[in-house]
Design a protein around this motif. Structure first.
Motif, PDB file in Angstrom:
ATOM      1  N   GLY A  51       0.825  -1.207   0.000  1.00 30.82           N
ATOM      2  CA  GLY A  51       0.000   0.000   0.000  1.00 30.82           C
ATOM      3  C   GLY A  51       0.856   1.252   0.000  1.00 30.82           C
ATOM      4  O   GLY A  51       1.609   1.498  -0.942  1.00 30.82           O
ATOM      5  N   ASP A  52       0.772   2.057   1.064  1.00 25.77           N
ATOM      6  CA  ASP A  52       1.545   3.292   1.147  1.00 25.77           C
ATOM      7  C   ASP A  52       3.044   3.030   1.204  1.00 25.77           C
ATOM      8  O   ASP A  52       3.844   3.918   0.920  1.00 25.77           O
ATOM      9  N   TRP A  53       3.427   1.832   1.642  1.00 29.29           N
ATOM     10  CA  TRP A  53       4.837   1.504   1.798  1.00 29.29           C
ATOM     11  C   TRP A  53       5.210   0.388   0.840  1.00 29.29           C
ATOM     12  O   TRP A  53       4.359  -0.369   0.377  1.00 29.29           O
ATOM     13  N   ILE A  54       6.496   0.266   0.560  1.00 26.77           N
ATOM     14  CA  ILE A  54       6.960  -0.905  -0.200  1.00 26.77           C
ATOM     15  C   ILE A  54       7.516  -1.882   0.821  1.00 26.77           C
ATOM     16  O   ILE A  54       8.700  -1.872   1.153  1.00 26.77           O
ATOM     17  N   GLN A  55       6.617  -2.654   1.380  1.00 23.41           N
ATOM     18  CA  GLN A  55       7.074  -3.733   2.254  1.00 23.41           C
ATOM     19  C   GLN A  55       6.237  -4.956   1.913  1.00 23.41           C
ATOM     20  O   GLN A  55       5.076  -4.862   1.544  1.00 23.41           O
ATOM     21  N   TYR A  56       6.889  -6.116   1.992  1.00 24.88           N
ATOM     22  CA  TYR A  56       6.256  -7.316   1.422  1.00 24.88           C
ATOM     23  C   TYR A  56       6.803  -8.578   2.069  1.00 24.88           C
ATOM     24  O   TYR A  56       7.863  -8.574   2.699  1.00 24.88           O
ATOM     25  N   ALA A  57       6.017  -9.641   1.887  1.00 24.49           N
ATOM     26  CA  ALA A  57       6.422 -10.982   2.325  1.00 24.49           C
ATOM     27  C   ALA A  57       6.572 -11.853   1.083  1.00 24.49           C
ATOM     28  O   ALA A  57       5.710 -11.827   0.199  1.00 24.49           O
ATOM     29  N   ILE A  58       7.678 -12.587   1.001  1.00 23.67           N
ATOM     30  CA  ILE A  58       7.911 -13.535  -0.090  1.00 23.67           C
ATOM     31  C   ILE A  58       7.897 -14.929   0.533  1.00 23.67           C
ATOM     32  O   ILE A  58       8.709 -15.233   1.417  1.00 23.67           O
ATOM     33  N   GLU A  59       6.962 -15.753   0.060  1.00 24.51           N
ATOM     34  CA  GLU A  59       6.695 -17.019   0.745  1.00 24.51           C
ATOM     35  C   GLU A  59       7.246 -18.233   0.020  1.00 24.51           C
ATOM     36  O   GLU A  59       7.239 -19.328   0.576  1.00 24.51           O
ATOM     37  N   GLU A  60       7.696 -18.082  -1.229  1.00 22.24           N
ATOM     38  CA  GLU A  60       7.933 -19.292  -2.033  1.00 22.24           C
ATOM     39  C   GLU A  60       9.334 -19.877  -1.918  1.00 22.24           C
ATOM     40  O   GLU A  60       9.673 -20.768  -2.695  1.00 22.24           O
ATOM     41  N   HIS A  61      10.139 -19.405  -1.002  1.00 23.39           N
ATOM     42  CA  HIS A  61      11.495 -19.946  -0.869  1.00 23.39           C
ATOM     43  C   HIS A  61      11.652 -20.625   0.497  1.00 23.39           C
ATOM     44  O   HIS A  61      10.857 -20.388   1.411  1.00 23.39           O
ATOM     45  N   PRO A  62      12.685 -21.466   0.661  1.00 27.38           N
ATOM     46  CA  PRO A  62      12.868 -22.140   1.956  1.00 27.38           C
ATOM     47  C   PRO A  62      13.003 -21.163   3.122  1.00 27.38           C
ATOM     48  O   PRO A  62      12.603 -21.469   4.241  1.00 27.38           O
ATOM     49  N   LEU A  63      13.584 -19.997   2.859  1.00 26.46           N
ATOM     50  CA  LEU A  63      13.694 -18.950   3.870  1.00 26.46           C
ATOM     51  C   LEU A  63      12.649 -17.886   3.534  1.00 26.46           C
ATOM     52  O   LEU A  63      12.606 -17.384   2.405  1.00 26.46           O
ATOM     53  N   ARG A  64      11.815 -17.568   4.508  1.00 29.76           N
ATOM     54  CA  ARG A  64      10.788 -16.551   4.271  1.00 29.76           C
ATOM     55  C   ARG A  64      11.438 -15.169   4.290  1.00 29.76           C
ATOM     56  O   ARG A  64      12.295 -14.885   5.134  1.00 29.76           O
ATOM     57  N   LEU A  65      11.046 -14.301   3.355  1.00 26.54           N
ATOM     58  CA  LEU A  65      11.617 -12.955   3.264  1.00 26.54           C
ATOM     59  C   LEU A  65      10.560 -11.925   3.663  1.00 26.54           C
ATOM     60  O   LEU A  65       9.454 -11.927   3.112  1.00 26.54           O
ATOM     61  N   LEU A  66      10.930 -11.034   4.590  1.00 27.47           N
ATOM     62  CA  LEU A  66      10.047  -9.925   4.952  1.00 27.47           C
ATOM     63  C   LEU A  66      10.821  -8.629   4.739  1.00 27.47           C
ATOM     64  O   LEU A  66      11.870  -8.420   5.364  1.00 27.47           O
ATOM     65  N   ALA A  67      10.343  -7.794   3.841  1.00 29.71           N
ATOM     66  CA  ALA A  67      10.994  -6.512   3.555  1.00 29.71           C
ATOM     67  C   ALA A  67      10.228  -5.402   4.260  1.00 29.71           C
ATOM     68  O   ALA A  67       9.002  -5.313   4.154  1.00 29.71           O
ATOM     69  N   LEU A  68      10.967  -4.563   4.975  1.00 30.08           N
ATOM     70  CA  LEU A  68      10.384  -3.434   5.714  1.00 30.08           C
ATOM     71  C   LEU A  68      10.816  -2.135   5.057  1.00 30.08           C
ATOM     72  O   LEU A  68      11.984  -1.985   4.697  1.00 30.08           O
ATOM     73  N   ASP A  69       9.926  -1.181   4.977  1.00 27.36           N
ATOM     74  CA  ASP A  69      10.191   0.104   4.320  1.00 27.36           C
ATOM     75  C   ASP A  69      10.521   1.144   5.391  1.00 27.36           C
ATOM     76  O   ASP A  69       9.671   1.502   6.203  1.00 27.36           O
TER      77      ASP A  69
END
Ligand code: FE2
Ligand code: FE2
Length: 271
Positions: free
Chosen positions: A101-119
């Motif tokens: 939404g207002d921020w570019i932060q996201y969760a990537i679920e499809e890899h063995p290690l989960r990725l969470l990006a914070l803006d």
């Protein structure tokens, strides 16, 4: 799983030298070739902000062209030099960029290690901030999958580094609250950052944090309280994070033509 972290690429308008000195586009081209030549090849690339220098559409177009030869998925995040709208517009096929939404932060679920990006971006300012909304999003994501090994990524390191001019534009709001969230979620294997343009490691609120160097210019290692804001052309590098069930191991991989390798046994060139 192998993750190449490229950060602080600072692509400029019309490939002009940054600070009248640094050909950041050429440095990124070398980093892309370096990653593509790795054996085994990284599974993904994460780019932890300051992708371009002024946030303009032209800069993102150049970035896109330079990244095109990468043969694996690339995940982009904004830093203080980026602009969210033009970043999204420049990479419309990167659907994850729309998650926040207002921020570019996201969760990537499809890899063995989960990725969470914070803006951490504060538009128009160099320092970083994490407001209650962004931190609440992180706490909610971490609470969803408490057993899943996770990487958290943010541009601004959350702790003072001792490099005074960078600490003045560090994560000035929300750092302590972030530390509290991280200390409550043991699945976070590491926090990955950029912004400092040099390799730094810390354990902070019980969580390991690593800062990757730039594939172009580095911030001078100057711990004097009055040290000037300055950069040095130390060797360009990326981080290569290797995730196995035994844990996360990080290598610093220098980009350039170096003598060797030679076999230890008889000094002959290694194949
Ligand atoms: Fe930067
Ligand atoms: Fe930055």
């Amino acid at each position: 799983m192998l993750i190449a972290q490229i950060t602080d690429t600072h692509i400029t308008r019309e490939r002009k030298p940054a600070y009248n000195r640094v050909d950041t586009a050429a440095f990124l081209e070398r980093a892309v070739a370096h990653v593509n030549a790795m054996e085994p090849r990284p599974d993904i690339v994460v780019m932890t902000g300051d992708l371009v220098d002024e946030g303009s559409a032209g800069e993102y177009a150049i970035l896109r062209d330079i990244l095109a030869p990468l043969s694996m998925p690339v995940y982009l995040m904004p830093g203080n030099h980026d602009e969210r709208g033009t970043l999204r517009a420049g990479f419309p096929d990167h659907a994850y960029l729309a998650q926040g939404g207002d921020w570019i932060q996201y969760a990537i679920e499809e890899h063995p290690l989960r990725l969470l990006a914070l803006d951490t971006v504060t538009p128009g300012r160099s320092h970083g901030e994490l407001c209650a909304g962004r931190l609440g999003w992180l706490a909610d994501r971490l609470a969803e999958q408490p057993e899943r090994p996770t990487l958290v990524m943010l541009h601004h390191p959350p702790f003072p580094t001792g490099i005074a001019h960078m600490d003045r534009i560090g994560l000035l709001q929300g750092a302590e609250a972030l530390g509290k969230v991280l200390s409550q979620h043991g699945q976070v294997q590491r926090v990955l950052c950029g912004h400092l343009h040099r390799p730094i490691q810390a354990v902070w609120h019980g969580t390991p944090v690593s800062v990757a160097p730039s594939p172009a210019h580095q911030v001078a290692m100057d711990l004097r309280p009055g040290g000037p804001s300055a950069f040095v052309m130390e060797p360009p590098a990326i981080h290569l994070h290797s995730w196995t069930p035994a844990g996360l191991v990080t290598h610093q991989s220098y980009i350039g033509d170096f003598d060797g390798p030679y076999l230890f046994r008889d000094g002959s060139p290694a194949a």
